[in-house]
Design a protein around this motif. Structure first.
Motif, PDB file in Angstrom:
ATOM      1  N   ASP A 290      14.789 -32.850  47.865  1.00  0.00           N
ATOM      2  CA  ASP A 290      15.776 -33.433  46.942  1.00  0.00           C
ATOM      3  C   ASP A 290      16.876 -32.427  46.621  1.00  0.00           C
ATOM      4  OD1 ASP A 290      14.374 -35.807  46.852  1.00  0.00           O
ATOM      5  OD2 ASP A 290      13.348 -35.345  44.970  1.00  0.00           O
ATOM      6  N   ALA A 291      16.503 -31.175  46.391  1.00  0.00           N
ATOM      7  CA  ALA A 291      17.479 -30.158  46.008  1.00  0.00           C
ATOM      8  C   ALA A 291      18.455 -29.867  47.138  1.00  0.00           C
ATOM      9  CB  ALA A 291      16.761 -28.880  45.588  1.00  0.00           C
ATOM     10  N   PHE A 292      17.961 -29.769  48.361  1.00  0.00           N
ATOM     11  CA  PHE A 292      18.863 -29.511  49.493  1.00  0.00           C
ATOM     12  C   PHE A 292      19.777 -30.715  49.749  1.00  0.00           C
ATOM     13  CE2 PHE A 292      15.800 -26.122  50.746  1.00  0.00           C
ATOM     14  CZ  PHE A 292      16.705 -25.089  50.811  1.00  0.00           C
ATOM     15  N   ARG A 293      19.256 -31.907  49.568  1.00  0.00           N
ATOM     16  CA  ARG A 293      20.097 -33.094  49.733  1.00  0.00           C
ATOM     17  C   ARG A 293      21.165 -33.158  48.650  1.00  0.00           C
ATOM     18  NH1 ARG A 293      15.282 -37.470  51.235  1.00  0.00           N
ATOM     19  NH2 ARG A 293      15.070 -36.857  53.439  1.00  0.00           N
ATOM     20  N   ASP A 294      20.800 -32.809  47.419  1.00  0.00           N
ATOM     21  CA  ASP A 294      21.787 -32.791  46.343  1.00  0.00           C
ATOM     22  C   ASP A 294      22.865 -31.756  46.619  1.00  0.00           C
ATOM     23  OD1 ASP A 294      20.396 -34.759  45.024  1.00  0.00           O
ATOM     24  OD2 ASP A 294      19.410 -33.397  43.608  1.00  0.00           O
ATOM     25  N   ALA A 295      22.464 -30.578  47.093  1.00  0.00           N
ATOM     26  CA  ALA A 295      23.428 -29.526  47.409  1.00  0.00           C
ATOM     27  C   ALA A 295      24.386 -29.977  48.502  1.00  0.00           C
ATOM     28  CB  ALA A 295      22.707 -28.248  47.837  1.00  0.00           C
ATOM     29  N   ALA A 296      23.858 -30.675  49.494  1.00  0.00           N
ATOM     30  CA  ALA A 296      24.694 -31.138  50.598  1.00  0.00           C
ATOM     31  C   ALA A 296      25.773 -32.103  50.118  1.00  0.00           C
ATOM     32  CB  ALA A 296      23.832 -31.811  51.665  1.00  0.00           C
ATOM     33  N   GLY A 297      25.467 -32.871  49.084  1.00  0.00           N
ATOM     34  CA  GLY A 297      26.419 -33.866  48.605  1.00  0.00           C
ATOM     35  C   GLY A 297      27.329 -33.404  47.486  1.00  0.00           C
ATOM     36  N   ASP A 298      27.210 -32.142  47.088  1.00  0.00           N
ATOM     37  CA  ASP A 298      28.003 -31.614  45.979  1.00  0.00           C
ATOM     38  C   ASP A 298      29.074 -30.669  46.519  1.00  0.00           C
ATOM     39  OD1 ASP A 298      29.052 -30.405  43.716  1.00  0.00           O
ATOM     40  OD2 ASP A 298      27.117 -30.229  42.707  1.00  0.00           O
ATOM     41  N   ASP A 299      30.332 -31.102  46.522  1.00  0.00           N
ATOM     42  CA  ASP A 299      31.413 -30.300  47.083  1.00  0.00           C
ATOM     43  C   ASP A 299      31.670 -29.017  46.301  1.00  0.00           C
ATOM     44  OD1 ASP A 299      31.914 -32.044  49.181  1.00  0.00           O
ATOM     45  OD2 ASP A 299      33.295 -33.264  48.009  1.00  0.00           O
ATOM     46  N   ALA A 300      31.227 -28.964  45.062  1.00  0.00           N
ATOM     47  CA  ALA A 300      31.457 -27.767  44.249  1.00  0.00           C
ATOM     48  C   ALA A 300      30.504 -26.637  44.605  1.00  0.00           C
ATOM     49  CB  ALA A 300      31.326 -28.103  42.769  1.00  0.00           C
ATOM     50  N   ILE A 301      29.406 -26.950  45.277  1.00  0.00           N
ATOM     51  CA  ILE A 301      28.442 -25.928  45.670  1.00  0.00           C
ATOM     52  C   ILE A 301      28.871 -25.308  46.998  1.00  0.00           C
ATOM     53  CG2 ILE A 301      26.057 -25.526  46.422  1.00  0.00           C
ATOM     54  CD1 ILE A 301      25.216 -27.651  44.393  1.00  0.00           C
ATOM     55  N   ARG A 302      29.041 -24.018  47.000  1.00  0.00           N
ATOM     56  CA  ARG A 302      29.506 -23.320  48.195  1.00  0.00           C
ATOM     57  C   ARG A 302      28.366 -22.721  49.008  1.00  0.00           C
ATOM     58  NH1 ARG A 302      34.702 -21.468  48.038  1.00  0.00           N
ATOM     59  NH2 ARG A 302      34.210 -20.842  50.182  1.00  0.00           N
ATOM     60  N   ALA A 303      27.226 -22.448  48.382  1.00  0.00           N
ATOM     61  CA  ALA A 303      26.095 -21.848  49.088  1.00  0.00           C
ATOM     62  C   ALA A 303      24.819 -22.148  48.316  1.00  0.00           C
ATOM     63  CB  ALA A 303      26.278 -20.340  49.233  1.00  0.00           C
ATOM     64  N   VAL A 304      23.693 -22.035  49.012  1.00  0.00           N
ATOM     65  CA  VAL A 304      22.378 -22.220  48.401  1.00  0.00           C
ATOM     66  C   VAL A 304      21.581 -20.935  48.602  1.00  0.00           C
ATOM     67  CG1 VAL A 304      20.245 -23.576  48.373  1.00  0.00           C
ATOM     68  CG2 VAL A 304      22.426 -24.693  48.912  1.00  0.00           C
ATOM     69  N   VAL A 305      20.938 -20.473  47.544  1.00  0.00           N
ATOM     70  CA  VAL A 305      20.045 -19.322  47.633  1.00  0.00           C
ATOM     71  C   VAL A 305      18.614 -19.823  47.477  1.00  0.00           C
ATOM     72  CG1 VAL A 305      19.350 -17.108  46.630  1.00  0.00           C
ATOM     73  CG2 VAL A 305      21.775 -17.748  46.707  1.00  0.00           C
ATOM     74  N   LEU A 306      17.763 -19.458  48.426  1.00  0.00           N
ATOM     75  CA  LEU A 306      16.350 -19.826  48.361  1.00  0.00           C
ATOM     76  C   LEU A 306      15.541 -18.566  48.106  1.00  0.00           C
ATOM     77  CD1 LEU A 306      14.121 -21.967  48.672  1.00  0.00           C
ATOM     78  CD2 LEU A 306      14.103 -21.468  51.125  1.00  0.00           C
ATOM     79  N   THR A 307      14.792 -18.541  47.006  1.00  0.00           N
ATOM     80  CA  THR A 307      14.005 -17.370  46.655  1.00  0.00           C
ATOM     81  C   THR A 307      12.713 -17.827  45.991  1.00  0.00           C
ATOM     82  OG1 THR A 307      14.088 -15.180  45.604  1.00  0.00           O
ATOM     83  CG2 THR A 307      15.129 -17.031  44.409  1.00  0.00           C
ATOM     84  N   ALA A 308      12.002 -16.889  45.345  1.00  0.00           N
ATOM     85  CA  ALA A 308      10.711 -17.233  44.757  1.00  0.00           C
ATOM     86  C   ALA A 308      10.439 -16.385  43.534  1.00  0.00           C
ATOM     87  CB  ALA A 308       9.598 -17.040  45.790  1.00  0.00           C
ATOM     88  N   ALA A 309       9.587 -16.900  42.672  1.00  0.00           N
ATOM     89  CA  ALA A 309       9.189 -16.163  41.479  1.00  0.00           C
ATOM     90  C   ALA A 309       8.221 -15.048  41.853  1.00  0.00           C
ATOM     91  CB  ALA A 309       8.532 -17.117  40.479  1.00  0.00           C
ATOM     92  N   GLY A 310       8.274 -13.980  41.062  1.00  0.00           N
ATOM     93  CA  GLY A 310       7.393 -12.851  41.312  1.00  0.00           C
ATOM     94  C   GLY A 310       7.986 -11.877  42.308  1.00  0.00           C
ATOM     95  N   ASP A 311       7.230 -10.836  42.627  1.00  0.00           N
ATOM     96  CA  ASP A 311       7.720  -9.841  43.576  1.00  0.00           C
ATOM     97  C   ASP A 311       6.696  -9.492  44.649  1.00  0.00           C
ATOM     98  OD1 ASP A 311       5.891  -8.408  42.122  1.00  0.00           O
ATOM     99  OD2 ASP A 311       7.348  -7.043  41.212  1.00  0.00           O
ATOM    100  N   ARG A 312       5.623 -10.286  44.725  1.00  0.00           N
ATOM    101  CA  ARG A 312       4.595 -10.028  45.742  1.00  0.00           C
ATOM    102  C   ARG A 312       4.713 -10.969  46.930  1.00  0.00           C
ATOM    103  NH1 ARG A 312      -1.152 -10.521  43.571  1.00  0.00           N
ATOM    104  NH2 ARG A 312      -1.542  -9.995  45.764  1.00  0.00           N
ATOM    105  N   THR A 313       4.884 -12.267  46.637  1.00  0.00           N
ATOM    106  CA  THR A 313       4.852 -13.269  47.706  1.00  0.00           C
ATOM    107  C   THR A 313       6.044 -14.201  47.586  1.00  0.00           C
ATOM    108  OG1 THR A 313       2.425 -13.245  47.568  1.00  0.00           O
ATOM    109  CG2 THR A 313       3.447 -15.006  48.868  1.00  0.00           C
ATOM    110  N   PHE A 314       6.840 -14.266  48.641  1.00  0.00           N
ATOM    111  CA  PHE A 314       7.908 -15.267  48.710  1.00  0.00           C
ATOM    112  C   PHE A 314       7.284 -16.647  48.868  1.00  0.00           C
ATOM    113  CE2 PHE A 314      10.528 -17.822  51.669  1.00  0.00           C
ATOM    114  CZ  PHE A 314      11.594 -18.096  50.824  1.00  0.00           C
ATOM    115  N   CYS A 315       6.454 -16.801  49.892  1.00  0.00           N
ATOM    116  CA  CYS A 315       5.750 -18.072  50.096  1.00  0.00           C
ATOM    117  C   CYS A 315       4.623 -17.841  51.089  1.00  0.00           C
ATOM    118  CB  CYS A 315       6.697 -19.149  50.609  1.00  0.00           C
ATOM    119  SG  CYS A 315       5.878 -20.738  50.926  1.00  0.00           S
ATOM    120  N   ALA A 316       3.411 -18.262  50.698  1.00  0.00           N
ATOM    121  CA  ALA A 316       2.231 -18.066  51.538  1.00  0.00           C
ATOM    122  C   ALA A 316       1.995 -19.215  52.506  1.00  0.00           C
ATOM    123  CB  ALA A 316       1.000 -17.869  50.661  1.00  0.00           C
TER     124      ALA A 316
END
Length: 262
Positions: free
Chosen positions: A37-63
C-alpha cells in the motif's frame, strides 16, 4: 496503519520503517500488505520525490519471512505470494527507492535490499541467504540476485547459507557503499538532497527504462532509447534544465500540483 511499518513524510521523501524489532523485522502478512500500500501510494503522489526503506533498531534490517508467527508466508493459494507483491509494488513505484540498511538483511530482507534502486548500509550489516538451513531455498529473491552478483559467488551464498559482510556486499555491488553506523543518516540525507536537485521526470522515466532495457537485446535497447530520449528532450523539464544550464542557474522543477494551477 498499525505499527508493523512506520510511514513518515520528511520533506519530499517518504520514509518507510519496518517496525517489528522484537521479531528482527521479519515479514508477515500485515507488514507486506502495508508495504504494498505504501509503495503504491508513493507512486501516485507527485509531491514525493524518493522513498527511503529502513528498519527499527540497529541489529537487523529484515530477517526475511516470519517463520514463527506467520505460517502462511509461503502459501500463495489463489493469490500472489505476499513478498512477490511487495517486489512488484517496488518495481512499479517509479520514484527512486533508497535502502537505509541498518543491520542484517537475510532471505526476503536481502530481496528488499536488492529491489531498492540505491542502498547504503552500516558497516556492521550482514547480507545472506540462510534458507537452505531450514529446508528452503532463496527462490523469489534469486530473481534480483542473479542479476546483481557474480554467478559463483551467489551460488556459494545460496548453497552454503553463509552471509556477506557489508564490505563484501559493496565490493560485489550489492550495495552502493558501506559506512560507519554513525554516518549512515548523513549519507542517506546527502543522497536524497542530490536526488532532489535532479529532474523528477527524468528520474521517473529513467528508472522505468533501466528496468525494461536490461531484458532487451542491444538492437531493441537502441530502438527504445532513441524513442525515449526524443520524448525526454521535448519535455518541459528538459527545456527548463537546459535553459538553466545555459543561464548558469539552478533549474526549477515544477511539481504537478504547481503546474495545474499555473
Amino acid at each position: 496503519m498499525s505499527d508493523s511499518i512506520v510511514v513518515e513524510r520528511r520533506d519530499n521523501a517518504l520514509w518507510l520503517t519496518l517496525n517489528r524489532p522484537h521479531a528482527h523485522n521479519a515479514l508477515n502478512s500485515v507488514m507486506t500488505g502495508q508495504l504494498v500500500d505504501a509503495f503504491r501510494d508513493a507512486a501516485g503522489d507527485d509531491a514525493i520525490r524518493a522513498v527511503v526503506l529502513t528498519a527499527a533498531g540497529d541489529r537487523t534490517f529484515c530477517a526475511g519471512a516470519d517463520l514463527k508467527g506467520d505460517a502462511g508466508s509461503f502459501d500463495t493459494g489463489r493469490a500472489e505470494n505476499p513478498l512477490v507483491q511487495v517486489y512488484r509494488a517496488m518495481r512499479a513505484c517509479h520514484k527512486p527507492i533508497v535502502g537505509r540498511i541498518n543491520g542484517a538483511a537475510l532471505g526476503g530482507g536481502l530481496g528488499l535490499v536488492s529491489a531498492c534502486d540505491l542502498a547504503l548500509a552500516a558497516d556492521h550489516a550482514r547480507f545472506g541467504t540462510p534458507e537452505v538451513r531450514v529446508g528452503l531455498f532463496p527462490m523469489m529473491i534469486t530473481t534480483y540476485l542473479i542479476r546483481q552478483l557474480p554467478r559463483r559467488r551467489y551460488w556459494e551464498m545460496a548453497f552454503l547459507g553463509e552471509p556477506l559482510s557489508a564490505a563484501e556486499a559493496e565490493r560485489y555491488h550489492l550495495i552502493n557503499r558501506a559506512v560507519p553506523a554513525a554516518e549512515l543518516d548523513r549519507q542517506v540525507v546527502d543522497v536524497l538532497e542530490r536526488l532532489e536537485a535532479n529532474s523528477p521526470n527524468a528520474l521517473r522515466v529513467g528508472k522505468q527504462a533501466l528496468d525494461l532495457m536490461q531484458d532487451m537485446s542491444i538492437d531493441q535497447t537502441l530502438t527504445y532509447a532513441e524513442v525515449m530520449i526524443e520524448r525526454l528532450a521535448s519535455s518541459d523539464e528538459a527545456r527548463e534544465g537546459m535553459a538553466a544550464f545555459a543561464e548558469k542557474r539552478k533549474p526549477h522543477w515544477v511539481r504537478a500540483e504547481e503546474s495545474s494551477h499555473g
